[in-house]
Design a protein around this motif. Structure first.
Motif, PDB file in Angstrom:
ATOM      1  N   ARG A  95      57.384 173.273  -6.893  1.00 37.13           N
ATOM      2  CA  ARG A  95      56.231 174.392  -7.009  1.00 37.13           C
ATOM      3  C   ARG A  95      55.690 174.481  -5.741  1.00 37.13           C
ATOM      4  O   ARG A  95      55.323 175.708  -5.327  1.00 37.13           O
ATOM      5  CB  ARG A  95      55.062 173.652  -7.811  1.00 37.13           C
ATOM      6  N   VAL A 101      56.683 179.514 -11.198  1.00 33.91           N
ATOM      7  CA  VAL A 101      55.996 178.929 -12.270  1.00 33.91           C
ATOM      8  C   VAL A 101      56.716 177.820 -12.845  1.00 33.91           C
ATOM      9  O   VAL A 101      58.012 177.727 -13.137  1.00 33.91           O
ATOM     10  CB  VAL A 101      55.622 179.849 -13.448  1.00 33.91           C
ATOM     11  N   THR A 102      56.098 176.651 -13.045  1.00 34.63           N
ATOM     12  CA  THR A 102      56.834 175.469 -13.626  1.00 34.63           C
ATOM     13  C   THR A 102      56.092 174.941 -15.199  1.00 34.63           C
ATOM     14  O   THR A 102      55.084 174.970 -15.123  1.00 34.63           O
ATOM     15  CB  THR A 102      56.786 174.377 -12.784  1.00 34.63           C
ATOM     16  N   ASP A 123      52.456 173.987 -14.418  1.00 29.61           N
ATOM     17  CA  ASP A 123      51.574 175.290 -14.674  1.00 29.61           C
ATOM     18  C   ASP A 123      51.379 175.398 -16.266  1.00 29.61           C
ATOM     19  O   ASP A 123      50.203 175.922 -17.011  1.00 29.61           O
ATOM     20  CB  ASP A 123      52.250 176.505 -14.169  1.00 29.61           C
TER      21      ASP A 123
END
Length: 135
Positions: A95, A101-102, A123
């Motif tokens: 990240r 975006v994770t 996220d």
């Protein structure tokens, strides 16, 4: 969108080689591809370093706003989430390194959503069956 699926499991690899695959991950990848998304899958073993995983992500990624990293917690062996600590460290590193975006999905993620969302490297958390939700 390109979805990078990182499967972190101490049970699914021996000597860095995958010896078993997760049907849930395969089903999710098939659903994403059928909807026109690109999917790349990488098995992360305990011996993989953060730089190695980061290099794979960098090589696979599309534009950051069109790429999603999904960490899959083991559905078959990891009901108690013993692999999650091995996923959270690289999730935060990726990240910070990529800005991508994770998300985390799987049985552990379904049962421990709030704990995972509190982690700065995660996220989104996918709960339950993800085939339709991600597509």
């Amino acid at each position: 969108m390109k979805v990078l699926m990182l499967y972190v499991s101490t049970n699914m690899s021996r000597d860095g080689r995958l010896w078993y695959y997760d049907e849930g991950a395969a089903s999710l990848a098939a659903s994403l591809e059928a909807a026109g998304h690109a999917v790349a899958f990488h098995m992360v073993s305990p011996s993989d370093g953060e730089d190695e995983v980061g290099a794979w992500v960098e090589a696979q990624r599309a534009e950051p706003e069109r790429t999603l990293i999904v960490f899959l917690t083991s559905l078959l062996f990891s009901a108690y989430g013993h692999d999650v600590p091995d996923a959270l460290r690289p999730a935060l590193c990726l990240r910070e390194r990529t800005g991508i975006v994770t998300a985390m999905a799987g049985l552990y993620a379904t049962l421990n959503t709030e704990d995972l969302l509190a982690h700065p490297g995660i996220d989104f958390v996918g709960r339950g069956e993800m085939d339709e939700a991600l597509v």
